[in-house]
Enzyme design. Structure first.
Site, PDB file in Angstrom:
ATOM      1  CE  LYS A 192      -1.891   2.640   3.040  1.00 41.03           C
ATOM      2  NZ  LYS A 192      -1.708   3.912   2.288  1.00 41.03           N
ATOM      3  CD  GLU A 266      13.685   0.905   8.910  1.00 43.09           C
ATOM      4  OE1 GLU A 266      14.199   1.956   9.359  1.00 43.09           O
ATOM      5  OE2 GLU A 266      14.249  -0.194   8.967  1.00 43.09           O
ATOM      6  CB  CYS A 302      13.461   8.939   8.188  1.00 45.20           C
ATOM      7  SG  CYS A 302      14.460   7.948   7.062  1.00 45.20           S
ATOM      8  CD  GLU A 402      10.312  12.716  11.771  1.00 43.15           C
ATOM      9  OE1 GLU A 402       9.184  12.265  12.023  1.00 43.15           O
ATOM     10  OE2 GLU A 402      11.123  12.143  11.022  1.00 43.15           O
TER      11      GLU A 402
HETATM   12  P1  NAD Z   1       2.571   8.455   7.723  1.00 40.35           P
HETATM   13  O1  NAD Z   1       2.825   7.671   8.960  1.00 40.35           O
HETATM   14  O2  NAD Z   1       1.629   9.591   7.785  1.00 40.35           O
HETATM   15  O3  NAD Z   1       2.045   7.495   6.550  1.00 40.35           O
HETATM   16  C1  NAD Z   1       2.759   6.337   6.171  1.00 40.35           C
HETATM   17  C2  NAD Z   1       1.810   5.298   5.621  1.00 40.35           C
HETATM   18  O4  NAD Z   1       0.950   4.840   6.666  1.00 40.35           O
HETATM   19  C3  NAD Z   1       0.891   5.794   4.507  1.00 40.35           C
HETATM   20  O5  NAD Z   1       0.823   4.805   3.509  1.00 40.35           O
HETATM   21  C4  NAD Z   1      -0.449   5.952   5.224  1.00 40.35           C
HETATM   22  O6  NAD Z   1      -1.559   5.826   4.372  1.00 40.35           O
HETATM   23  C5  NAD Z   1      -0.403   4.809   6.206  1.00 40.35           C
HETATM   24  N1  NAD Z   1      -1.303   4.921   7.358  1.00 40.35           N
HETATM   25  C6  NAD Z   1      -1.900   6.028   7.859  1.00 40.35           C
HETATM   26  N2  NAD Z   1      -2.636   5.702   8.959  1.00 40.35           N
HETATM   27  C7  NAD Z   1      -2.500   4.363   9.139  1.00 40.35           C
HETATM   28  C8  NAD Z   1      -3.008   3.437  10.106  1.00 40.35           C
HETATM   29  N3  NAD Z   1      -3.793   3.817  11.102  1.00 40.35           N
HETATM   30  N4  NAD Z   1      -2.629   2.137  10.003  1.00 40.35           N
HETATM   31  C9  NAD Z   1      -1.808   1.728   9.020  1.00 40.35           C
HETATM   32  N5  NAD Z   1      -1.312   2.561   8.063  1.00 40.35           N
HETATM   33  C10 NAD Z   1      -1.652   3.866   8.126  1.00 40.35           C
HETATM   34  O7  NAD Z   1       4.033   8.934   7.226  1.00 40.35           O
HETATM   35  P2  NAD Z   1       4.424   9.826   5.965  1.00 40.35           P
HETATM   36  O8  NAD Z   1       3.954  11.237   6.170  1.00 40.35           O
HETATM   37  O9  NAD Z   1       4.076   9.137   4.706  1.00 40.35           O
HETATM   38  O10 NAD Z   1       6.023   9.814   6.065  1.00 40.35           O
HETATM   39  C11 NAD Z   1       6.699  10.655   6.949  1.00 40.35           C
HETATM   40  C12 NAD Z   1       7.192   9.907   8.164  1.00 40.35           C
HETATM   41  O11 NAD Z   1       7.864   8.719   7.732  1.00 40.35           O
HETATM   42  C13 NAD Z   1       8.215  10.685   8.964  1.00 40.35           C
HETATM   43  O12 NAD Z   1       7.970  10.508  10.336  1.00 40.35           O
HETATM   44  C14 NAD Z   1       9.525  10.040   8.558  1.00 40.35           C
HETATM   45  O13 NAD Z   1      10.570  10.190   9.490  1.00 40.35           O
HETATM   46  C15 NAD Z   1       9.137   8.628   8.367  1.00 40.35           C
HETATM   47  N6  NAD Z   1      10.075   7.929   7.480  1.00 40.35           N
HETATM   48  C16 NAD Z   1      10.928   7.007   8.033  1.00 40.35           C
HETATM   49  C17 NAD Z   1      11.862   6.364   7.237  1.00 40.35           C
HETATM   50  C18 NAD Z   1      12.786   5.329   7.827  1.00 40.35           C
HETATM   51  O14 NAD Z   1      13.362   4.568   7.055  1.00 40.35           O
HETATM   52  N7  NAD Z   1      12.963   5.270   9.124  1.00 40.35           N
HETATM   53  C19 NAD Z   1      11.934   6.646   5.868  1.00 40.35           C
HETATM   54  C20 NAD Z   1      11.045   7.589   5.330  1.00 40.35           C
HETATM   55  C21 NAD Z   1      10.118   8.217   6.150  1.00 40.35           C
END
Ligand code: NAD
Length: 499
Positions: A192, A266, A302, A402
Site C-alpha cells: 500500500k 522504520e 527520516c 521531528e
Molecule cells: P505516515 O505515517 O503519515 O504514513 C505512512 C503510511 O501509513 C501511509 O501509507 C499511510 O496511508 C499509512 N497509514 C496512515 N494511517 C494508518 C493506520 N492507522 N494504520 C496503518 N497505516 C496507516 O508517514 P508519511 O507522512 O508518509 O512519512 C513521513 C514519516 O515517515 C516521517 O515521520 C519520517 O521520518 C518517516 N520515514 C521514516 C523512514 C525510515 O526509514 N525510518 C523513511 C522515510 C520516512
C-alpha cells in the site's frame, strides 16, 4: 508564471489508479481519492480507495498464493529467474519512473534520477536481494547429548503474507527495500503506497504485472489510513513492514498484536550532526548539514540531521557557511534543472513546520534566515524558505520533535561528553553524523551515540548494510542479511535416528 504540472502529467500519460489483486486489475470506481501536487496543489490523478473490501480481496489472494501456490516452495534458481525481469523492467523504465516520482512528491527531477531514492537505486536493491536467494540457509547443530541419537538442523522459511505500507517521501526506494527482500525470501506481498504518492508505485506494479510471477504473489492496494489499518489488523497477514511516522507506527504496533504479527517499523528521527573543533572542513560540514535540510526533499527525510551540535569555538564559522549554503536554494518546477528543493508535502505540514519554528523563537532561539513562505509565482505551492535557527537549546520543542521540513537547529557545546549527552537526549535514535579528524574520538563518539546508524564525516545508507532505528525510531532493520532475517522464520527439525 506560477508552477503548473498539468502539461507534464498529460505528457507522461498518467491515468487513474487501479488495484492489482490476484493477477487482475480492478478499477474500483465506487470510492476514489485525489492526489494533488505539492508544488501547485493541482490534481494529478485519482486512486482507488481500497478500504476494507479491497484489502480483504488482496489479503485473501496473497494468503492463497502463500498457502497453496508454488512461490514459497520454489527452487532458488527458479525464483530468481522470475524476479530478474522485474529489475530489468525498472531499469528500462528508469527515466519514466524518475519523472513519475517528481510528479508524486515534487522531488526535483535531478535528485529523482540520481540520488539514493532513484529508480536506478531501486534496481540495485532488487539486484542485491536477488543475490541472496540461493544463500538463505539454515544451520546444522552438533549432537548435544550422547544419551540420545537426535540430530538437529534449521530451515529458514518465508515469514508468510507481508503487508508493506509505504511513506510518500521516497516511494520507489521504499517499495524496493520492502518488496525485493520479501519476494526474494518467498513471501507473498500486499503493498500500500502513501495516499500522497501513488503514481510511481502504480507504475512499478504495472512492471510486476507484466512479469511471470504467479497470481497473488504481488498485490497492490491504494488508499489511506483505513486501508493501512485494515492491513495491519488483518488476521491473515503474518508480517507488516512499515515506513512512516511514529504515531502511525504505534497504531500498527497495537493493531498487529492480536495475531502476533512480525513487525519492521522504520519510523521518524531527530538526528544530530556533531561538529567537533578538530573537524578538518567546518565549511564542508556546515554545507552538508544545511544542504540536507534545505535541498533534495527539503529536510523531509527520516535521517535528516536537523540538529547541528557544534563546538562553541567554531560556531561563528559554521553558522556563516550554513548561511552561505542557503544561497544555493532554488524553488520552482521540479522538472526545471535549476530547481534544488522539493515543496512541503501538504498545507497541513506547512502549518506544523511554521508552528514549530515559531515555538523555537518563543523559547529563545534566534531565526537567522528563512522560516517564511514565498509569495508571487510560488504562492500556489507548499514552500517554506529554509530556516536557520541558532542559540537553540536541546530541551526546546524544536530540538525534540521531528520537524520533517527545511529547518536546521544549531546547538552549541563545550565538551565531548556534552555533545554526546545532547545527541542522546532524544526520544528518537535513527541516524546521525559526526565530523572530526581524530580517529580515536570518532570511534569513541560513534559507540556512545545511541542510534541505529551513524556516519563519520558524512552519512549515507546502502542496501547491503543494516538500517533502522532504536527508541522511537522503530523496530527491526532493513538492508542486507538483516532484511533476510526479517522476512523469514527459523524452523528447527530434529531427526531421531533410533526410531
Ligand atoms: P505516515 O505515517 O503519515 O504514513 C505512512 C503510511 O501509513 C501511509 O501509507 C499511510 O496511508 C499509512 N497509514 C496512515 N494511517 C494508518 C493506520 N492507522 N494504520 C496503518 N497505516 C496507516 O508517514 P508519511 O507522512 O508518509 O512519512 C513521513 C514519516 O515517515 C516521517 O515521520 C519520517 O521520518 C518517516 N520515514 C521514516 C523512514 C525510515 O526509514 N525510518 C523513511 C522515510 C520516512
Amino acid at each position: 508564471m506560477p508552477v503548473s504540472l498539468i502539461a507534464k502529467r498529460d505528457a507522461l500519460g498518467v491515468s487513474p489508479g487501479k488495484l492489482f489483486i490476484d493477477g487482475q486489475w480492478y478499477a474500483w470506481d465506487a470510492q476514489r481519492i485525489e492526489q494533488v501536487h505539492p508544488a501547485s496543489n493541482e490534481v494529478m490523478t485519482h486512486f482507488a480507495d481500497a478500504g476494507h473490501g479491497g484489502v480483504e480481496l488482496a489479503v485473501k489472494a496473497a494468503r492463497k498464493a502463500f498457502d497453496e501456490g508454488p512461490w514459497p516452495r520454489m527452487a532458488a534458481q527458479d525464483r530468481r529467474r522470475l524476479l530478474r525481469p522485474i529489475m530489468d523492467g525498472i531499469l528500462a523504465a528508469e527515466e519514466e519512473l524518475a519523472a513519475l516520482q517528481s510528479l508524486d512528491n515534487g522531488i526535483p527531477l535531478s535528485f529523482s534520477r540520481q540520488s539514493r531514492v532513484s529508480p536506478r537505486a531501486a534496481a540495485d536493491i532488487f539486484d542485491h536481494f536477488l543475490g541472496w536467494i540461493d544463500k538463505i540457509n539454515g544451520e546444522t547443530y552438533p549432537q548435544f547429548s550422547g544419551t540420545s541419537n537426535l540430530h538437529y538442523l534449521s530451515f529458514r522459511e518465508p515469514v508468510g503474507v507481508v503487508a508493506a505500507i509505504l511513506p510518500w517521501n521516497g516511494p520507489i526506494m521504499s517499495f524496493a527495500m520492502k518488496v525485493a527482500p520479501a519476494l526474494a525470501c518467498g513471501c507473498t506481498v500486499v503493498v500500500k503506497p502513501s495516499e500522497f504518492a501513488g503514481i510511481a508505485v502504480h507504475r512499478l506494479a504495472e512492471i510486476i504485472a507484466q512479469s511471470d510471477l504467479p497470481p497473488g504473489v504481488f498485490n497492490l492496494v491504494t488508499g489511506g489510513a483505513e486501508a493501512g489499518a485494515a492491513l495491519s489488523s488483518h488476521p491473515a497477514v503474518d508480517k507488516v513492514t512499515f515506513t512512516g511516522s511514529p504515531e502511525v507506527g504505534e497504531k500498527i504496533l497495537q493493531a498487529s498484536g492480536a495475531n502476533m504479527k512480525r513487525l519492521s517499523l522504520e519510523l521518524g528521527g531527530k538526528s544530530a550532526g556533531l561538529v567537533f573543533p578538530d573537524c578538518r572542513d567546518v565549511a564542508g560540514a556546515a554545507r552538508s548539514l544545511m544542504g540536507l535540510c534545505s535541498t533534495f526533499l527539503s529536510g523531509q527525510v527520516c535521517t535528516t540531521p536537523s540538529r547541528a551540535v557544534v563546538h562553541r569555538s567554531i560556531l561563528d564559522e559554521f553558522i556563516h557557511h550554513a548561511g552561505e549554503q542557503l544561497k544555493q536554494v532554488r524553488f520552482g518546477d521540479p522538472f526545471d534543472p535549476a530547481t534544488t528543493s522539493a515543496p512541503i508535502i501538504s498545507k497541513r505540514q506547512v502549518a506544523r513546520i511554521l508552528d514549530l519554528i515559531r515555538s523555537g523563537q518563543q523559547e529563545g532561539a534566534q531565526l537567522l534566515a528563512g522560516g517564511s513562505c514565498p509569495g508571487g509565482d510560488l504562492a500556489n505551492g507548499n514552500w517554506i524558505n529554509p530556516a536557520l535557527l541558532v542559540n537553540v537549546r536541546n530541551d526546546m520543542r524544536i530540538a525534540q520533535e521531528e520537524i520533517f521540513g527545511p529547518v536546521l537547529c544549531v546547538i552549541p557545546f563545550d565538551t565531548e561528553e556534552e555533545a554526546v549527552r545532547i545527541a542522546n537526549d532524544s526520544a528518537f535514535g535513527l541516524a546521525g553524523a559526526l565530523y572530526t579528524s581524530d580517529i580515536s574520538r570518532a570511534f569513541r563518539v560513534a559507540r556512545a551515540v545511541r542510534t541505529g546508524s551513524l556516519g563519520v564525516n558524512g552519512f549515507a545508507s546502502v542496501p547491503n548494510a543494516p538500517f533502522g532505528g532504536v527508541k522511537r525510531s522503530g523496530v527491526g532493520r532493513e538492508g542486507g542479511w538483516a532484511a533476510i532475517e526479517a522476512f523469514t522464520e527459523l524452523k528447527t527439525v530434529n531427526f531421531n535416528l533410533d526410531a
